[in-house]
Enzyme design. Structure first.
Site, PDB file in Angstrom:
ATOM      1  N   CYS A  27       0.844  -1.195   0.000  1.00 31.66           N
ATOM      2  CA  CYS A  27       0.000   0.000   0.000  1.00 31.66           C
ATOM      3  C   CYS A  27       0.882   1.248   0.000  1.00 31.66           C
ATOM      4  O   CYS A  27       1.418   1.644   1.040  1.00 31.66           O
ATOM      5  CB  CYS A  27      -0.932   0.017   1.208  1.00 31.66           C
ATOM      6  SG  CYS A  27      -2.043   1.455   1.207  1.00 31.66           S
TER       7      CYS A  27
ATOM      8  N   CYS B 272      -0.327   4.140   2.448  1.00 38.10           N
ATOM      9  CA  CYS B 272      -0.010   3.915   3.867  1.00 38.10           C
ATOM     10  C   CYS B 272       1.495   3.974   4.105  1.00 38.10           C
ATOM     11  O   CYS B 272       1.948   4.530   5.111  1.00 38.10           O
ATOM     12  CB  CYS B 272      -0.572   2.577   4.339  1.00 38.10           C
ATOM     13  SG  CYS B 272      -2.388   2.533   4.390  1.00 38.10           S
TER      14      CYS B 272
END
Length: 179
Positions: free
Chosen positions: A130, A133
């Site tokens: 991700c 993130c």
């Protein structure tokens, strides 16, 4: 020692991973809590039961109960957040005005130093792929004064543990198939 068990379970084709695992387990860039929390959170993120069991056994001897639970908590909450924010990013901003509506209280109150929890979340986010993130946790770590070297070492730990987890799963699958 469980890291030793894990290294010994790796096949010859994973010799580089075996050597990298030996090296990273002796890291002096991370303090003991950072290292073992990153190892444990990363092991949980690999979804390899053997990798998690072996690392968790040794981590339990090193980490406080709070740090042990926080590392597993980082892996768990990132399991949710990484899917959500990665999926949201794929949608090209069409849902950016909507509230996530996901409970994430452990991030605000992890029970350990917040920078350590962020470091573990950073490592898990790299394994889970991700970018949103990963960048958010890296930014928070830098704002907290964590050095680039510590952040980068956490990334190395995550990469090594992810590779080990993959090698272990491959070995177990082939053994079960009697190949």
């Amino acid at each position: 020692m469980s890291i030793e068990n894990l290294k010994n379970s790796l096949p010859e084709y994973a010799k580089d991973l075996k050597l990298n695992l030996s090296s990273i387990a002796r890291s002096t860039v991370l303090n003991e809590q950072q290292l073992w929390g990153t190892l444990l959170a990363s092991a949980a993120a690999t979804r390899s039961a053997t990798t998690l069991r072996e690392i968790a056994e040794e981590a339990a001897d090193v980490l406080s109960a709070e740090a042990y639970n926080a590392a597993l908590g980082a892996a768990s909450i990132m399991g949710m957040n990484n899917v959500f924010y990665r999926g949201k990013a794929f949608l090209g901003g069409r849902y950016d005005d909507l509230r996530a509506g996901l409970r994430m209280q452990i991030i605000g109150n992890p029970g350990v130093d917040k920078a350590d929890f962020e470091l573990w979340s950073f490592a898990v986010s790299s394994i889970n792929g991700c970018a949103h993130c990963l960048e958010a946790h890296e930014h928070t770590l830098r704002e907290a004064g964590v050095s680039r070297e510590v952040i980068f070492e956490s990334l190395r730990v995550a990469a090594i543990v992810a590779g080990v987890g993959q090698a272990v799963q491959s070995t177990e699958a082939l053994a079960a198939a009697a190949v």
